[in-house]
Enzyme design. Sequence first.
Site, short mmCIF file in Angstrom:
data_model
loop_
_atom_site.label_atom_id
_atom_site.label_comp_id
_atom_site.label_asym_id
_atom_site.label_seq_id
_atom_site.Cartn_x
_atom_site.Cartn_y
_atom_site.Cartn_z
N VAL A 219 -5.06 -0.42 2.54
CA VAL A 219 -5.09 -1.87 2.34
C VAL A 219 -6.25 -2.21 1.39
O VAL A 219 -6.06 -2.91 0.38
CB VAL A 219 -5.28 -2.60 3.69
CG1 VAL A 219 -5.55 -4.08 3.49
CG2 VAL A 219 -4.07 -2.38 4.60
N GLU B 283 0.83 -1.21 0.00
CA GLU B 283 0.00 0.00 0.00
C GLU B 283 0.87 1.26 0.00
O GLU B 283 2.05 1.21 0.35
CB GLU B 283 -0.92 0.01 1.23
CG GLU B 283 -0.17 -0.05 2.56
CD GLU B 283 -0.96 0.50 3.74
OE1 GLU B 283 -1.57 1.57 3.62
OE2 GLU B 283 -0.95 -0.15 4.79
N LYS C 174 -5.89 10.09 1.33
CA LYS C 174 -6.00 8.66 1.64
C LYS C 174 -7.17 8.12 0.81
O LYS C 174 -8.28 8.65 0.89
CB LYS C 174 -6.27 8.53 3.14
CG LYS C 174 -6.72 7.17 3.61
CD LYS C 174 -6.85 7.19 5.14
CE LYS C 174 -7.56 5.98 5.69
NZ LYS C 174 -7.61 5.98 7.16
N LYS D 246 -3.30 -2.67 14.68
CA LYS D 246 -2.78 -1.88 15.81
C LYS D 246 -3.73 -1.90 16.99
O LYS D 246 -4.94 -1.91 16.82
CB LYS D 246 -2.56 -0.44 15.36
CG LYS D 246 -1.35 -0.35 14.46
CD LYS D 246 -1.08 1.07 14.08
CE LYS D 246 0.10 1.13 13.13
NZ LYS D 246 0.06 2.31 12.28
N ASP E 37 -17.56 2.81 13.37
CA ASP E 37 -16.33 2.99 12.60
C ASP E 37 -15.59 1.65 12.46
O ASP E 37 -14.89 1.20 13.36
CB ASP E 37 -15.43 4.03 13.28
CG ASP E 37 -14.29 4.48 12.39
OD1 ASP E 37 -14.07 3.84 11.33
OD2 ASP E 37 -13.62 5.48 12.72
N SER F 10 -13.18 -0.39 9.63
CA SER F 10 -12.41 -0.15 8.42
C SER F 10 -12.95 -0.94 7.23
O SER F 10 -13.31 -2.12 7.35
CB SER F 10 -10.95 -0.54 8.63
OG SER F 10 -10.26 -0.42 7.41
N ALA F 11 -12.96 -0.26 6.08
CA ALA F 11 -13.36 -0.92 4.83
C ALA F 11 -12.39 -2.04 4.46
O ALA F 11 -12.73 -2.91 3.65
CB ALA F 11 -13.42 0.11 3.70
N ASP F 12 -11.20 -2.04 5.08
CA ASP F 12 -10.25 -3.14 4.82
C ASP F 12 -10.92 -4.48 5.09
O ASP F 12 -10.74 -5.44 4.34
CB ASP F 12 -9.01 -3.04 5.75
CG ASP F 12 -8.14 -1.83 5.46
OD1 ASP F 12 -8.43 -1.10 4.50
OD2 ASP F 12 -7.16 -1.62 6.22
N1 PSU Z 1 -3.26 0.87 10.37
C1 PSU Z 1 -2.31 1.58 10.91
N2 PSU Z 1 -1.85 2.70 10.31
C2 PSU Z 1 -2.36 3.10 9.14
C3 PSU Z 1 -3.34 2.32 8.56
C4 PSU Z 1 -3.77 1.22 9.21
O1 PSU Z 1 -1.87 1.22 11.96
O2 PSU Z 1 -1.95 4.13 8.61
C5 PSU Z 1 -3.89 2.73 7.27
C6 PSU Z 1 -3.83 1.61 6.26
O3 PSU Z 1 -3.63 2.18 5.00
C7 PSU Z 1 -5.20 0.99 6.37
C8 PSU Z 1 -6.05 2.22 6.64
O4 PSU Z 1 -5.60 0.31 5.22
O5 PSU Z 1 -5.24 3.05 7.45
C9 PSU Z 1 -7.34 1.92 7.32
O6 PSU Z 1 -8.03 3.11 7.50
P1 PSU Z 1 -9.58 3.15 7.90
O7 PSU Z 1 -9.65 2.66 9.31
O8 PSU Z 1 -9.96 4.57 7.75
O9 PSU Z 1 -10.26 2.23 6.93
MN MN Z 2 -13.10 4.51 9.47
#
Ligand code: PSU
Ligand code: MN
Length: 311
Positions: free
Chosen positions: A110, A29, A90, A163, A142, A144-146
Amino acid sequence: MMFQQNIPLEFNAEVKQALEDGKAVVALESNVITHGLDYPDNVKTALAVEDAVRKSGAVPATIGIDNGTILVGMSREQIECFASASNVPKVSSRDLPMILASGKMGATTVASSLIAAELAGISFFCSAGIGGVHRGAQETMDISADLIQFTRSKVAVVCAGAKNILDIGLTLEYLETQCVPLVSYQSDDFPAFYCRSSGYKSPIRIDDEEIIAKAIEMNWALPGGKGFVITTPTKEGDAIDSQEIELVVQKAVKQAEEEKVKGNAITKHIMKAIEKATYGRSAIANMAVLINTAEVAGRLAVAHHRYKANQ
Ligand code: PSU
Ligand code: MN
């Protein structure tokens, strides 16, 4: 330039050659370059992560968006450009169409990197920290879309867990609910980025690379089988104890809440607070886990490649 289902893709020479020769490729990524680390540490780390993949015998493909095109493998200049440009947004899965239409630069998470990898014909992806279910998600929703993208993209994901600024217990529950296979390589526990253990056991440990390769193939052969998550813990000497930073994390999460930091800006905000509270130690552990995860991802991608070649 090449089009895949009408989406323009631009491969760098190394990745193009590797895919033509049928070598193992690992997608990476770019959001971690633009949002995870500061300049110039981000350039140094991005290049070291790519080298770690090469060291294991695979080819790295750092993903990003520019000029209405998905970059599959960046040049050193492109990495430098992403790392030093300010305000590169992002880009998660749902942001992809707009960023491609705009012609502007975008840093892939991701989730969106997995879409790119699948389009490009790459079956492995690596990121040290995947997104997850945020603390307080019961209220904020909230998530993550991951995690959703794992159910959509047929790509194996190697990571050091998620994390512990996230709610790891809920993240594990969510992955189970979404039918995403999760395996921990050479560890009983689900790791938490630079912490070797999140405090949660992994659903299954597998140390044999060939069995992991076979399980990935089984998943893809089974109806509906898409993403497959493999975790690997950071090295002992590079790790931070999760209990040691739990209070720091709690404080940072609370502070972000009070300052009304919301949505996709939360992760960066909290990480910065932890970095400050640990006097930069977390930033060093951060770089180490990124590199170690990439090395293991390269190794597993090569093992998967070998397994397939022997079928
Ligand atoms: N986890 C981390 N640091 C980050 C990310 C994830 O510890 O910077 C980043 C990665 O790119 C991950 C994204 O895919 O944030 C997830 O963000 P969100 O929760 O907004 O989907
Ligand atoms: Mn989010």
